[in-house]
Design a protein around this motif. Structure first.
Motif, mmCIF file in Angstrom:
data_model
loop_
_atom_site.group_PDB
_atom_site.id
_atom_site.type_symbol
_atom_site.label_atom_id
_atom_site.label_comp_id
_atom_site.label_asym_id
_atom_site.label_seq_id
_atom_site.Cartn_x
_atom_site.Cartn_y
_atom_site.Cartn_z
ATOM 1 N N ASP A 108 0.829 -1.204 0.000
ATOM 2 C CA ASP A 108 0.000 0.000 0.000
ATOM 3 C C ASP A 108 0.871 1.266 0.000
ATOM 4 O OD1 ASP A 108 -2.693 1.116 0.073
ATOM 5 O OD2 ASP A 108 -2.059 1.943 2.016
ATOM 6 N N ALA A 109 1.975 1.221 0.754
ATOM 7 C CA ALA A 109 2.881 2.385 0.785
ATOM 8 C C ALA A 109 3.481 2.623 -0.600
ATOM 9 C CB ALA A 109 3.996 2.154 1.810
ATOM 10 N N LYS A 112 0.944 4.208 -2.885
ATOM 11 C CA LYS A 112 0.760 5.636 -2.556
ATOM 12 C C LYS A 112 1.946 6.475 -3.023
ATOM 13 C CE LYS A 112 -2.551 5.286 1.184
ATOM 14 N NZ LYS A 112 -2.714 4.630 2.479
ATOM 15 N N GLN A 113 3.146 5.902 -2.911
ATOM 16 C CA GLN A 113 4.338 6.636 -3.392
ATOM 17 C C GLN A 113 4.243 6.877 -4.899
ATOM 18 O OE1 GLN A 113 8.018 4.773 -2.158
ATOM 19 N NE2 GLN A 113 7.610 5.059 0.024
ATOM 20 N N MET A 116 1.591 9.374 -5.758
ATOM 21 C CA MET A 116 2.066 10.729 -5.489
ATOM 22 C C MET A 116 2.914 11.246 -6.653
ATOM 23 S SD MET A 116 4.983 12.555 -4.671
ATOM 24 C CE MET A 116 6.146 11.390 -3.937
ATOM 25 N N TYR A 288 9.475 3.077 5.198
ATOM 26 C CA TYR A 288 8.888 3.905 6.258
ATOM 27 C C TYR A 288 8.275 5.197 5.712
ATOM 28 C CZ TYR A 288 11.552 1.135 9.687
ATOM 29 O OH TYR A 288 12.069 0.135 10.457
ATOM 30 N N TRP A 289 8.571 5.508 4.464
ATOM 31 C CA TRP A 289 8.237 6.845 3.974
ATOM 32 C C TRP A 289 6.793 6.977 3.491
ATOM 33 C CZ3 TRP A 289 13.019 8.404 0.483
ATOM 34 C CH2 TRP A 289 14.115 8.635 1.322
ATOM 35 N N SER A 290 6.151 8.019 3.978
ATOM 36 C CA SER A 290 4.860 8.425 3.430
ATOM 37 C C SER A 290 5.135 9.088 2.082
ATOM 38 C CB SER A 290 4.193 9.435 4.366
ATOM 39 O OG SER A 290 4.961 10.628 4.367
ATOM 40 N N PRO A 291 4.083 9.271 1.285
ATOM 41 C CA PRO A 291 4.290 9.999 0.026
ATOM 42 C C PRO A 291 4.901 11.377 0.250
ATOM 43 C CG PRO A 291 2.141 8.953 0.038
ATOM 44 C CD PRO A 291 2.719 8.751 1.415
ATOM 45 N N ARG A 292 4.485 12.046 1.325
ATOM 46 C CA ARG A 292 5.027 13.382 1.597
ATOM 47 C C ARG A 292 6.526 13.320 1.916
ATOM 48 N NH1 ARG A 292 3.330 18.469 3.440
ATOM 49 N NH2 ARG A 292 1.143 17.843 3.219
ATOM 50 N N THR A 293 6.915 12.329 2.714
ATOM 51 C CA THR A 293 8.333 12.178 3.045
ATOM 52 C C THR A 293 9.142 11.880 1.798
ATOM 53 O OG1 THR A 293 7.637 11.262 5.158
ATOM 54 C CG2 THR A 293 9.956 11.009 4.596
ATOM 55 N N HIS A 295 8.393 12.764 -1.223
ATOM 56 C CA HIS A 295 8.469 13.990 -2.015
ATOM 57 C C HIS A 295 9.528 14.928 -1.457
ATOM 58 C CE1 HIS A 295 7.273 17.880 -3.776
ATOM 59 N NE2 HIS A 295 6.978 17.130 -4.822
#
Ligand SMILES: [Zn+2]
Length: 302
Positions: A108-109, A112-113, A116, A288-293, A295
């Motif tokens: 899922d991560a 999302k990446q 993004m 560990y990274w969210s899409p924002r991280t 980016h």
């Protein structure tokens, strides 16, 4: 034989654990930036005009006359294109170590990446485009990015490939040939399919032995034979190499040039000013990274 060489008999989990425990593959290194990251986008900065549309195909590096290739200083001075490096794309398991999770991006991560990147207007480019840009200043699409996948993991084919297809993204797969056809790894047919579908296959040694330790026959075992295998599988010349663990030394570069590689990829460390084409930087997109991280890391690291 050095103690570093991975035996083909090692359990794959042990191989993975060893890979993940090396310092070159830490999150800290992924956060490293060079001292003077240019702010402009590469295409705009280079042409001084509006970014050109993406070329449908880029020239083969061998077709670019040596006289047209910029010198090292000019190549080094060009704004870097962000390049992401992925390994496994799968959900975390209880046994996965804290460190390993940088290299294992949950499904899922990952989705999302990639979403993004698409939503942010990024366009994936391939190494021939990057090479033409770096050596001749050829235009790139707006917001170029390169996606790379190392180590031949099967989920790159089963999970990442369909996700990239949704967005029309292409990628580079750096294959270590010892794994081909093993459980949890891609088969030769899958590697060929990725190549046929317009992705690029790159060389990543036979069994992930550290390039800095090569002597004599190691160049044949780790570079010549596996690269020939990949050329037989894909029916195409293999022009690009990724150093295992991102580790390289100045002695390795003439060896790669001699073998006809056009460029080689490291991880987040600084490039070599004398040979920037053979030390092109990538960052590991952490699990560990969210899409924002992600980016933020793209913007800060290149
Ligand atoms: Zn690797």
């Amino acid at each position: 034989m050095t103690s570093f060489r991975f035996s083909g008999l090692l359990p794959l989990a042990a191989l993975a654990t060893t890979l993940f425990s090396l310092p070159a593959c830490s999150t800290n290194s992924a956060a490293v930036t060079e001292t003077s990251p240019p702010a402009a986008t590469p295409a705009a900065a280079d042409s001084g005009a509006v970014a050109a549309p993406a070329p449908a195909t880029a020239p083969d590096p061998a077709s670019i006359p040596a006289g047209s290739v910029a010198n090292a200083a000019a190549i080094y001075a060009r704004p870097q294109v962000p390049i992401l490096c992925y390994h496994q794309i799968r959900d975390w398991r209880p046994k996965d170590s804290k460190g390993a999770k940088d290299y294992i991006v949950p499904v899922d991560a990952f989705k999302k990446q990639i979403q993004m990147l698409a939503d942010s207007g990024y366009h994936t480019i391939l190494p021939d485009q990057l090479y033409a840009y770096l050596t001749t200043g050829a235009a790139l699409p707006d917001k170029p990015i390169m996606l790379t996948f190392d180590d031949t993991d099967l989920d790159q084919f089963t999970v990442a490939r369909p996700e990239l297809e949704k967005h029309g993204f292409k990628a580079v797969y750096f294959v270590m040939t010892v794994s081909l056809g093993r459980p949890r790894y891609m088969s030769k047919a899958q590697v060929k399919q990725l190549s046929d579908e317009g992705n690029v296959i790159g060389s990543h040694t036979w069994d992930h032995h550290n390039v800095k330790k090569y002597q004599g026959q190691d160049w044949v075992t780790q570079i010549d034979k596996p690269t020939k295998t990949l050329e037989e599988i894909t029916g195409k010349k293999i022009n690009y190499f990724a150093y295992p663990f991102g580790l390289w030394n100045p002695e390795a570069i003439p060896e790669l040039k001699k073998r006809g590689f056009a460029a080689a990829f490291v991880l987040a460390e600084k490039r070599d000013q004398q040979d920037p084409l053979y030390t092109i930087r990538r960052i590991i997109a952490s699990g560990y990274w969210s899409p924002r991280t992600l980016h933020n890391s793209i913007v800060q690291s290149f």
